[in-house]
Write an enzyme that holds these catalytic residues in place. Sequence first.
Site, PDB file in Angstrom:
ATOM      1  N   ASP A 179     -12.236 -17.369  10.214  1.00 11.55           N
ATOM      2  CA  ASP A 179     -13.508 -17.454  10.683  1.00 11.55           C
ATOM      3  C   ASP A 179     -14.545 -16.739   9.756  1.00 11.55           C
ATOM      4  O   ASP A 179     -15.756 -17.269  10.032  1.00 11.55           O
ATOM      5  CB  ASP A 179     -13.604 -17.377  12.192  1.00 11.55           C
ATOM      6  CG  ASP A 179     -13.647 -15.801  12.551  1.00 11.55           C
ATOM      7  OD1 ASP A 179     -13.044 -14.921  11.891  1.00 11.55           O
ATOM      8  OD2 ASP A 179     -14.278 -15.663  13.608  1.00 11.55           O
ATOM      9  N   GLU A 208      -1.789 -13.502  12.110  1.00 16.25           N
ATOM     10  CA  GLU A 208      -1.653 -14.731  12.876  1.00 16.25           C
ATOM     11  C   GLU A 208      -1.188 -15.986  12.029  1.00 16.25           C
ATOM     12  O   GLU A 208      -1.635 -17.029  12.065  1.00 16.25           O
ATOM     13  CB  GLU A 208      -2.927 -15.254  13.261  1.00 16.25           C
ATOM     14  CG  GLU A 208      -3.493 -14.073  14.258  1.00 16.25           C
ATOM     15  CD  GLU A 208      -4.654 -14.752  15.183  1.00 16.25           C
ATOM     16  OE1 GLU A 208      -5.336 -15.872  14.887  1.00 16.25           O
ATOM     17  OE2 GLU A 208      -5.094 -13.861  16.182  1.00 16.25           O
ATOM     18  N   TYR A 245      -6.204 -13.239  23.837  1.00 15.24           N
ATOM     19  CA  TYR A 245      -7.603 -13.636  24.223  1.00 15.24           C
ATOM     20  C   TYR A 245      -7.441 -14.359  25.460  1.00 15.24           C
ATOM     21  O   TYR A 245      -8.137 -15.100  26.083  1.00 15.24           O
ATOM     22  CB  TYR A 245      -8.045 -14.549  23.166  1.00 15.24           C
ATOM     23  CG  TYR A 245      -8.517 -13.594  21.876  1.00 15.24           C
ATOM     24  CD1 TYR A 245      -9.722 -13.046  21.912  1.00 15.24           C
ATOM     25  CD2 TYR A 245      -7.834 -13.598  20.710  1.00 15.24           C
ATOM     26  CE1 TYR A 245      -9.912 -12.390  20.741  1.00 15.24           C
ATOM     27  CE2 TYR A 245      -8.021 -13.059  19.632  1.00 15.24           C
ATOM     28  CZ  TYR A 245      -9.195 -12.211  19.555  1.00 15.24           C
ATOM     29  OH  TYR A 245      -9.660 -11.567  18.403  1.00 15.24           O
ATOM     30  N   GLU A 261      -5.644  -7.397  18.571  1.00 12.30           N
ATOM     31  CA  GLU A 261      -6.831  -8.033  19.100  1.00 12.30           C
ATOM     32  C   GLU A 261      -7.066  -8.371  20.492  1.00 12.30           C
ATOM     33  O   GLU A 261      -5.836  -9.006  20.945  1.00 12.30           O
ATOM     34  CB  GLU A 261      -7.080  -9.477  18.209  1.00 12.30           C
ATOM     35  CG  GLU A 261      -7.257  -9.084  16.586  1.00 12.30           C
ATOM     36  CD  GLU A 261      -7.694 -10.373  15.852  1.00 12.30           C
ATOM     37  OE1 GLU A 261      -7.976 -11.303  16.640  1.00 12.30           O
ATOM     38  OE2 GLU A 261      -7.488 -10.267  14.725  1.00 12.30           O
TER      39      GLU A 261
HETATM   40  C1  GCB Z   1      -8.132 -14.194  15.867  1.00  9.13           C
HETATM   41  C2  GCB Z   1      -8.542 -13.886  14.340  1.00  9.13           C
HETATM   42  C3  GCB Z   1      -9.756 -13.362  13.971  1.00  9.13           C
HETATM   43  C4  GCB Z   1     -10.873 -13.830  14.746  1.00  9.13           C
HETATM   44  C5  GCB Z   1     -10.622 -13.890  16.233  1.00  9.13           C
HETATM   45  C6  GCB Z   1     -11.786 -14.707  16.951  1.00  9.13           C
HETATM   46  O1  GCB Z   1      -7.478 -14.271  16.393  1.00  9.13           O
HETATM   47  O2  GCB Z   1      -7.419 -13.023  13.976  1.00  9.13           O
HETATM   48  O3  GCB Z   1      -9.810 -13.296  12.534  1.00  9.13           O
HETATM   49  O4  GCB Z   1     -12.151 -13.412  14.187  1.00  9.13           O
HETATM   50  O5  GCB Z   1      -9.535 -14.318  16.334  1.00  9.13           O
HETATM   51  O6  GCB Z   1     -12.788 -14.230  17.322  1.00  9.13           O
HETATM   52  O7  GCB Z   1     -11.592 -15.828  17.318  1.00  9.13           O
END
Ligand code: GCB
Length: 594
Positions: free
Chosen positions: A162, A415, A470, A506
């Site tokens: 992204d 990832e 997440y 993350e």
């Molecule tokens: C992830 C990625 C990271 C993204 C993030 C997101 O899993 O590793 O590069 O920026 O999610 O905010 O979606």
Amino acid sequence: MLRPQDTVTRERRSLNGLWQFALDADGAGRDEGWWNGPLADAREVPVPASYNDIFADAQVRNHVGDVWYQTLVRVPARWAGERIVLRFDAATHGAVAWVDGTRVVEHQGGYTPFEADVTDVVEPGAETRITVVVNNVLTWQTIPPGYVIETPDGPRQRLLFDFFNYAGLNRTVWLYTTPASYVDDVTVVTGLDGSTGTVGYEVETAGGGEAEVRVALRDAEGTEVARATGGSGELTVEGVHRWRPGQGYLYELTVELWGDGDGPVDVYPLPVGIRTVEVDGARFLINGEPFYFKGFGKHEDAAVRGRGYDAPFMVHDFALLRWLGANSFRTSHYPYAEEFLEYADRHGIVVIDETPAVGINSGLAAGFFGAKPFTTFSEETINAGTQAAHKQAIRELVARDKNHPCVVLWSIANEPESVTPASRDYFEALAAEARRLDPSRPVGYANVPGSPPDKDMITDLFDVVMLNRYYGWYVDAGDLATAERELEAELTAWADKYDKPIVITEYGADTYPGLHDVLPNPWTEEYQVELLEMSHRVFDRIEAVVGEHVWNFADFATGPGIMRVGGNRKGVFTRDRHPKAAAHLLRRRWRGLA
Ligand code: GCB
């Protein structure tokens, strides 16, 4: 790979400043030999910086292909007789450089240094033209991978991640000297035995001639504590002062090369932090003591300069980490400028050092980044060529960063697909290569959401379980009660299956600064706070969790897309480093944690 330094036998000159810059919209420059004279229709561009946001010009910002940089430099007359090297700390993503009419170096990989011995092509005292073509194209065989589609309006880069694809001469360019016979590389590995420290060293020399290697280790006060002769060996330090998190104590190893003369032929000082890193069951040990990672995944990202190295931002970010009580960060998703690691060495900040291997995952790419459906590992996509480039990226990362005490863990990918036999075939050799290159540090990779332990097929190849999760955002958005149960269930499953430490690399939520609600609705500052609090409750219940890195330290630029509002908003700080409410929560937690 040694960093250029000023020493009694060496001199360096930064070529940073305004260079000439030309977009090569038709890709004609390489055929037309643009290095043979002054660049036509050039404008001035700052180095170091990404060129994309400098000109308020969509053609430059979205350019796909070559751009040209050029500068004139007068090589000091006093450099006659020295070996002269041209070095780029980074050129994103690929580059070829010429000195006047001579092609001197080519390199692929946007975040690691490369250099050329230009002794025979420059004339000390004379003016020299340096021309560099920098290419920003990502293909299936680059790291990171990507692909280009042709449209009636020209080529379009498709990304599998992204963050905005900032490009150009993002870091310092150097001209530097060494003597003809010189120290080419130094590797140190440190150990501890009670109050005794050890510094194993290995010196590579080049340039021929009979020369003796002498090394001396001095403490921070400049007192010599050990010395030895010979290209490799081990020094011992009684009553050692350890490098430890929060306290970046550094010794200095002075490497000297001696010939017949009265003084050394070459001198190269290397900062050395004496510490150990070890994984013991589900514990992550630094100097034999359990370490808990508190910090962030970051980006090299700022307005205007993009990914260009910027000392004020770097020092300010470290100050904010300190303000928060953070002790570590991950160089997501590429090796950062070496200045970051040197600073972290000096200040005792712990670093997870990552390669640029991000986006090796068709599931994610198609779902998130609008990529056409593809099979991750195939002849046409991620193949043996990609794997070779990935191996090279690991080699260059370790070659550059092996001596930094702050680096405690290599992350060889972010990832990637990890649930297929093909992913195992791909990663087996890479994990082995990382271990071969550096047996002194653990190796990991950041596991993608949706690859739980019963599906993942590669985690046994690694020392640490690194999880990007997440819950409460990409799944269960707005339902933190369900998110809490699911996060705990998954972490428990990981802890049950592997006797390895788990670092949450993350977790977080997009948060539009200034958006508030009495109820914690997604995108509000309140929701980011509650999602982090929910996550922390779970982490604190699982013993194997030895770290929490929030995604992200600050908001950062992305490509256009319906998933992002003015970039990725998961920052705990805005892009210009104003705290969101979550910053205060983290400060309370991290400053209060043991
Ligand atoms: C992830 C990625 C990271 C993204 C993030 C997101 O899993 O590793 O590069 O920026 O999610 O905010 O979606």
